[in-house]
Each structure stands twice: as structure tokens, then as C-alpha cells.
Scaffold this active site. Sequence first.
Site, PDB file in Angstrom:
ATOM      1  N   GLU A 196      19.064  -1.526  14.589  1.00  0.00           N
ATOM      2  CA  GLU A 196      18.880  -2.972  14.435  1.00  0.00           C
ATOM      3  C   GLU A 196      17.417  -3.379  14.494  1.00  0.00           C
ATOM      4  O   GLU A 196      17.052  -4.456  14.019  1.00  0.00           O
ATOM      5  CB  GLU A 196      19.681  -3.746  15.492  1.00  0.00           C
ATOM      6  N   ARG A 230      -0.629   5.340  -6.201  1.00  0.00           N
ATOM      7  CA  ARG A 230      -0.865   5.319  -7.641  1.00  0.00           C
ATOM      8  C   ARG A 230      -2.056   4.471  -8.032  1.00  0.00           C
ATOM      9  O   ARG A 230      -2.537   4.539  -9.160  1.00  0.00           O
ATOM     10  CB  ARG A 230       0.389   4.945  -8.414  1.00  0.00           C
ATOM     11  N   PRO A 279      12.153  -6.354   8.081  1.00  0.00           N
ATOM     12  CA  PRO A 279      12.642  -7.513   7.317  1.00  0.00           C
ATOM     13  C   PRO A 279      11.919  -8.806   7.697  1.00  0.00           C
ATOM     14  O   PRO A 279      11.915  -9.758   6.931  1.00  0.00           O
ATOM     15  CB  PRO A 279      14.121  -7.602   7.687  1.00  0.00           C
ATOM     16  N   ASP A 315      -1.810  -2.460 -15.811  1.00  0.00           N
ATOM     17  CA  ASP A 315      -0.496  -2.702 -15.259  1.00  0.00           C
ATOM     18  C   ASP A 315      -0.131  -4.168 -15.232  1.00  0.00           C
ATOM     19  O   ASP A 315      -0.954  -5.023 -14.954  1.00  0.00           O
ATOM     20  CB  ASP A 315      -0.404  -2.170 -13.841  1.00  0.00           C
TER      21      ASP A 315
HETATM   22  C1  9D3 Z   1      17.895  -8.480   8.439  1.00  0.00           C
HETATM   23  C2  9D3 Z   1      19.055  -7.681   8.903  1.00  0.00           C
HETATM   24  N1  9D3 Z   1      19.016  -7.452  10.343  1.00  0.00           N
HETATM   25  C3  9D3 Z   1      19.884  -8.401  11.044  1.00  0.00           C
HETATM   26  C4  9D3 Z   1      21.331  -8.303  10.721  1.00  0.00           C
HETATM   27  C5  9D3 Z   1      19.394  -6.075  10.717  1.00  0.00           C
HETATM   28  C6  9D3 Z   1      18.600  -5.034  10.029  1.00  0.00           C
HETATM   29  C7  9D3 Z   1      19.046  -4.466   8.828  1.00  0.00           C
HETATM   30  C8  9D3 Z   1      18.334  -3.453   8.202  1.00  0.00           C
HETATM   31  C9  9D3 Z   1      17.418  -4.583  10.569  1.00  0.00           C
HETATM   32  C10 9D3 Z   1      16.705  -3.569   9.930  1.00  0.00           C
HETATM   33  C11 9D3 Z   1      17.187  -3.020   8.758  1.00  0.00           C
HETATM   34  C12 9D3 Z   1      16.469  -1.921   8.103  1.00  0.00           C
HETATM   35  N2  9D3 Z   1      15.499  -2.406   7.110  1.00  0.00           N
HETATM   36  C13 9D3 Z   1      14.187  -2.390   7.391  1.00  0.00           C
HETATM   37  O1  9D3 Z   1      13.803  -1.959   8.455  1.00  0.00           O
HETATM   38  C14 9D3 Z   1      13.247  -2.912   6.422  1.00  0.00           C
HETATM   39  C15 9D3 Z   1      13.416  -3.735   5.269  1.00  0.00           C
HETATM   40  C16 9D3 Z   1      14.573  -4.318   4.667  1.00  0.00           C
HETATM   41  O2  9D3 Z   1      15.742  -4.176   5.091  1.00  0.00           O
HETATM   42  N3  9D3 Z   1      14.394  -5.072   3.546  1.00  0.00           N
HETATM   43  C17 9D3 Z   1      13.168  -5.290   2.994  1.00  0.00           C
HETATM   44  N4  9D3 Z   1      12.065  -4.783   3.529  1.00  0.00           N
HETATM   45  C18 9D3 Z   1      12.210  -4.023   4.645  1.00  0.00           C
HETATM   46  S1  9D3 Z   1      10.948  -3.289   5.450  1.00  0.00           S
HETATM   47  C19 9D3 Z   1      11.909  -2.618   6.592  1.00  0.00           C
END
Ligand code: 9D3
Length: 261
Positions: free
Chosen positions: A121, A159, A94, A174
Site C-alpha cells: 500500500e 534515451r 501515486p 521527438d
Molecule cells: C492510489 C492507490 N492506492 C490507494 C488505494 C494504493 C496503491 C496502489 C498501487 C499504492 C501504490 C501502488 C503502486 N503504484 C506505485 O507505487 C506507483 C504509481 C502508480 O500506481 N501509478 C502511477 N505512477 C506511479 S509511481 C508509483
Amino acid sequence: MLRLDVVTIFPEMFEALTRHGITRRALEEGGFDLRAWNPRDFVTDPHRTVDDRPYGGGPGMVMLPGPLESCIDAAVARQRAAGVERPPVILLSPQGERFTDAVARQLAQSPGFVLLAGRYEGVDERLIERRVDRELSIGDYVTSGGELPAMVVMDAVVRLLPGSLNDAGSASQDSFSEGLLDWPHYTRPEEWEGRRVPEVLLSGNHAAIARWRRKQALLRTWSRRPDLLAGRELSREDAALLEEARREQLSRQEQEQQQQQ
Ligand code: 9D3
């Protein structure tokens, strides 16, 4: 051939790519290969532990650096054996840079890369410092792990590989390579539930059809995704088409309002 390796505690999830659709075909035709690596296979304790509680407290678990490192190194070794000299290790996170069409095209040019999909986490920061070259996010929403984002990245990259589509024209036409949304599509029947297919599409006039489609793509992009047009100069023809489309839309809306009164 593009070499893909993914580090994940859920390797079976990637069968979604290897068993279905365009990605399955590209795999069978040798456009890419994919190997999933499970960090649990790199630990020896009876519980095959890959995570632990965070220092400093708080909710959830953090992925241990040791098993991930061994697993990443095995994936990198496979890349090197296949001739990929310095495969980048890309963490799905994230906190990552946004994954876009431009990033997908860049990755599709490379000989191979290793994706690291986290669960829980997150991943111990020292592992990121030591082994991760790049972090990618697919957008501002929360998924349950890095696996689906990793599959999104792989699907979007695969793709783009030469020879991976049913219709070779689609990838270059695309929406995002052109920077415009798609025009509306129609198939049989000519009339369905009282709604007719736009007459121009039945006319056989290819120039008129191309013009109509371009106009629809411009209008939809302008009204639904103005951000896509923001940093961009339209050609004189496109500007005229969009202007015409907007005038037609306005007069349609005025007619509808008159009918309501
Ligand atoms: C941002 C949330 N985090 C703090 C509360 C905890 C958390 C939630 C979900 C940490 C990792 C995840 C799992 N998601 C990913 O690893 C992830 C992801 C995403 O949740 N949204 C957009 N792109 C990605 S790439 C990897």
C-alpha cells in the site's frame, strides 16, 4: 556517465532494461550504469521482513522504514563513491508530481539519482520525510508497484543521453521536445491491402515531404491532443499549414458523406 541506483524488492525486473534494446546498448557503451538494491538484504530476521500492517488498521501492508533507510543509504554511498555529491532520492508514488518530458530532460542533465520503488500500500511516511527528496508519478492509473514506473523513468532518461540512440536525429526531433505528435510513417510495400502510400512520400521532393509531414503532425496534434497546442503560439507557416490541413480534412469528410447518401 549517469549513475542510477534503484531500491526494490524485485531487482530482477530491471533486467528488462539491462538486457534489451536502446537501454542495453547505452549500458554497454558506458552511457550509464545501474545497480539494484534489495531492502531484504538489509534485514537479519529469519523471514527477512520488509513490511508490516498499517497502524490504524485497513487493508494491505506498509513498507518498514528501517530496512528501506539502510538500503537507501547504501545506494547513496555508492553514488558518492562514484563522485555524485548529493544524489537526490526519488520515490515513485501515486502521490508524486507528474513525470513529464521536462522532468526527464532535467534528470538526464544530472550526474545520478536513486529511485525508490515501493510495493504494497505504500511506504512509512517518516521514511519519506527523512530520506526522500522528490516524488514522481507516471500518470493517473494504478500499477502494481513502483518498479514499472521506475523503469519508465529510467528508460525515458537514458534515451536522452548523448550517444544512446541508433539515430542521433530522433531525440531532438521527438514528438514531445517539439511539442507535436508524430506524422504517419510508411514502409514497403507501396500498396498493401488496397491502400497506397501517400504519393508525396514517393516523389523524392524533400521540401514537399517535409511540408507534408509537418502538416500531418500539426493536424494530428490539433485533433487528438489539443491540450498540446493550447498554451502555444504557432508560427505563421504552421498556422497556415494547419488551416490548409483542416480545410482538406473537412472536404474529405464532406465527400465521404456524399458517397454515403
Ligand atoms: C492510489 C492507490 N492506492 C490507494 C488505494 C494504493 C496503491 C496502489 C498501487 C499504492 C501504490 C501502488 C503502486 N503504484 C506505485 O507505487 C506507483 C504509481 C502508480 O500506481 N501509478 C502511477 N505512477 C506511479 S509511481 C508509483
